[in-house]
Design a protein around this motif. Sequence first.
Motif, PDB file in Angstrom:
ATOM      1  N   VAL A  35       0.284  67.465  68.239  1.00  0.00           N
ATOM      2  CA  VAL A  35      -0.481  66.955  67.092  1.00  0.00           C
ATOM      3  C   VAL A  35       0.413  66.305  66.038  1.00  0.00           C
ATOM      4  N   PRO A  36       1.487  66.971  65.557  1.00  0.00           N
ATOM      5  CA  PRO A  36       2.359  66.282  64.590  1.00  0.00           C
ATOM      6  C   PRO A  36       3.055  65.061  65.188  1.00  0.00           C
ATOM      7  N   ALA A  37       3.443  65.146  66.466  1.00  0.00           N
ATOM      8  CA  ALA A  37       4.102  64.005  67.108  1.00  0.00           C
ATOM      9  C   ALA A  37       3.207  62.774  67.074  1.00  0.00           C
ATOM     10  N   LEU A  38       1.905  62.967  67.227  1.00  0.00           N
ATOM     11  CA  LEU A  38       0.944  61.865  67.173  1.00  0.00           C
ATOM     12  C   LEU A  38       0.685  61.419  65.737  1.00  0.00           C
ATOM     13  N   LEU A  39       0.414  62.381  64.844  1.00  0.00           N
ATOM     14  CA  LEU A  39      -0.024  62.041  63.493  1.00  0.00           C
ATOM     15  C   LEU A  39       1.096  61.503  62.610  1.00  0.00           C
ATOM     16  N   TRP A  40       2.355  61.905  62.867  1.00  0.00           N
ATOM     17  CA  TRP A  40       3.439  61.307  62.087  1.00  0.00           C
ATOM     18  C   TRP A  40       3.525  59.809  62.362  1.00  0.00           C
ATOM     19  N   GLY A  41       3.318  59.421  63.614  1.00  0.00           N
ATOM     20  CA  GLY A  41       3.312  57.996  63.931  1.00  0.00           C
ATOM     21  C   GLY A  41       2.163  57.270  63.265  1.00  0.00           C
TER      22      GLY A  41
ATOM     23  N   LEU B  49      -1.689  53.062  67.799  1.00  0.00           N
ATOM     24  CA  LEU B  49      -0.590  52.660  68.687  1.00  0.00           C
ATOM     25  C   LEU B  49       0.724  53.262  68.194  1.00  0.00           C
ATOM     26  N   GLY B  50       0.912  53.315  66.873  1.00  0.00           N
ATOM     27  CA  GLY B  50       2.100  53.972  66.329  1.00  0.00           C
ATOM     28  C   GLY B  50       2.149  55.439  66.690  1.00  0.00           C
TER      29      GLY B  50
ATOM     30  N   ALA C  89       6.276  51.224  72.810  1.00  0.00           N
ATOM     31  CA  ALA C  89       7.208  50.878  71.737  1.00  0.00           C
ATOM     32  C   ALA C  89       7.331  49.360  71.574  1.00  0.00           C
ATOM     33  N   ALA C  90       7.356  48.644  72.691  1.00  0.00           N
ATOM     34  CA  ALA C  90       7.440  47.187  72.612  1.00  0.00           C
ATOM     35  C   ALA C  90       6.215  46.616  71.901  1.00  0.00           C
ATOM     36  N   GLY C  91       5.037  47.148  72.250  1.00  0.00           N
ATOM     37  CA  GLY C  91       3.816  46.688  71.603  1.00  0.00           C
ATOM     38  C   GLY C  91       3.785  47.009  70.119  1.00  0.00           C
ATOM     39  N   PHE C  92       4.207  48.231  69.773  1.00  0.00           N
ATOM     40  CA  PHE C  92       4.145  48.662  68.373  1.00  0.00           C
ATOM     41  C   PHE C  92       5.153  47.911  67.506  1.00  0.00           C
TER      42      PHE C  92
ATOM     43  N   TRP D 122       4.118  44.286  67.156  1.00  0.00           N
ATOM     44  CA  TRP D 122       3.008  44.163  66.210  1.00  0.00           C
ATOM     45  C   TRP D 122       3.529  44.301  64.781  1.00  0.00           C
ATOM     46  N   THR D 123       4.478  45.215  64.581  1.00  0.00           N
ATOM     47  CA  THR D 123       5.057  45.422  63.252  1.00  0.00           C
ATOM     48  C   THR D 123       5.703  44.143  62.738  1.00  0.00           C
ATOM     49  N   GLN D 124       6.361  43.402  63.620  1.00  0.00           N
ATOM     50  CA  GLN D 124       7.024  42.167  63.204  1.00  0.00           C
ATOM     51  C   GLN D 124       6.029  41.117  62.748  1.00  0.00           C
ATOM     52  N   THR D 125       4.810  41.157  63.280  1.00  0.00           N
ATOM     53  CA  THR D 125       3.795  40.185  62.855  1.00  0.00           C
ATOM     54  C   THR D 125       3.275  40.487  61.457  1.00  0.00           C
ATOM     55  N   LEU D 126       3.471  41.718  60.981  1.00  0.00           N
ATOM     56  CA  LEU D 126       2.986  42.083  59.652  1.00  0.00           C
ATOM     57  C   LEU D 126       3.852  41.478  58.558  1.00  0.00           C
ATOM     58  N   ASP D 127       5.141  41.732  58.632  1.00  0.00           N
ATOM     59  CA  ASP D 127       6.052  41.216  57.607  1.00  0.00           C
ATOM     60  C   ASP D 127       7.479  41.245  58.139  1.00  0.00           C
TER      61      ASP D 127
END
Length: 338
Positions: A125-131, A163-164, A207-210, A213-218
């Motif tokens: 649960v924390p492993a998922l929710l921290w992301g 996805l994170g 990880a590649a997808g996330f 995607w992060t790079q498209t934000l800023d």
Amino acid sequence: MALTDVWFLLIAVLWTGYLVLEGFDFGVGMLLPVVGRDPIDRKVTLKTIGPVWDGNEVWLLVAGGATFAAFPFWYATLFSGFYLALLIILVALILRGIALEYRGKLDDATWHRRWDAVIVGSSAVPALLWGVALANIVRGVPMGADHEYAGTFFTLLNPYALLGGITTLLLFALHGAIFLALKTHGEVHDRALKVVPPIGIATVVAAAGFLGWTQTLDGSWITWLLALAAALCLIGGLVASRLGREGWAFIGTAATIALAAATLFTTLYPNVLPSTTDAAFSLTTVNAASTAYTLKIMTWVAVIFTPVVLAYQGYTYWVFRRRLGRSDIPVTAQKANA
């Protein structure tokens, strides 16, 4: 460099340290039923993190405390807007600590099975929710001019954040599997190595997808370089694991987590919590910070005590560096579980 920038950097380092160290703890917990096929192997698995898991959680306490002291407005908005998600994480961490401490109080198979289930769930649960939380911090949340969170719990469960969460879940599982391969010998070691390839492939994809995607934000050229370095470290760690170089494999996954966190915090800066309602409503390192006097006192405290804490934790890891196996479980315990 202004003290506000220094403390943003220090908080990023603290959260990165927490994710790297607690990451393999979560991974070991999630993999407990996979690598521990019988009571003895499960004891071996848990003994690998027994001396260090509570010390690793100190990084979370210090990171949270530093955020509260250095950026109180950031802390207030996070803990009000992310209240339910953070409460779930807190309850999971409490249950995990109880399970790790109480599991060995009775030599009873049913007692062990129940606490093992708690360990698995309270690690996942924390492993998922921290992301999920980190992704929302980088992406931004609906926030008004008063810096009050204007969404709900389900606002946080957007596709990017989910996805994170999946990425951190898989990355921590991989980190834990490689840690077990590094810290054990015998059957637990062999089973840990067997799960590395499938988890590794899933992690690379997520990880590649996330990060993409992060790079498209800023994204900037710096964050692109950090993301590329994270990808290379992840692939390098998997190759090292394949070659039987568990030490280098562990360094690879640890560096992957650290560089991924660096990518997120670099993308975030100079904001500490962007507003998706209006960029003018975003919290930044300037408008969310404490007074200069407070930051100055905190800096002196950090300079004095941080080396002491790091030296103590490093010494702990050095003392408990030996690999573990079934032979390290007392004979009486083996007979009790036979």
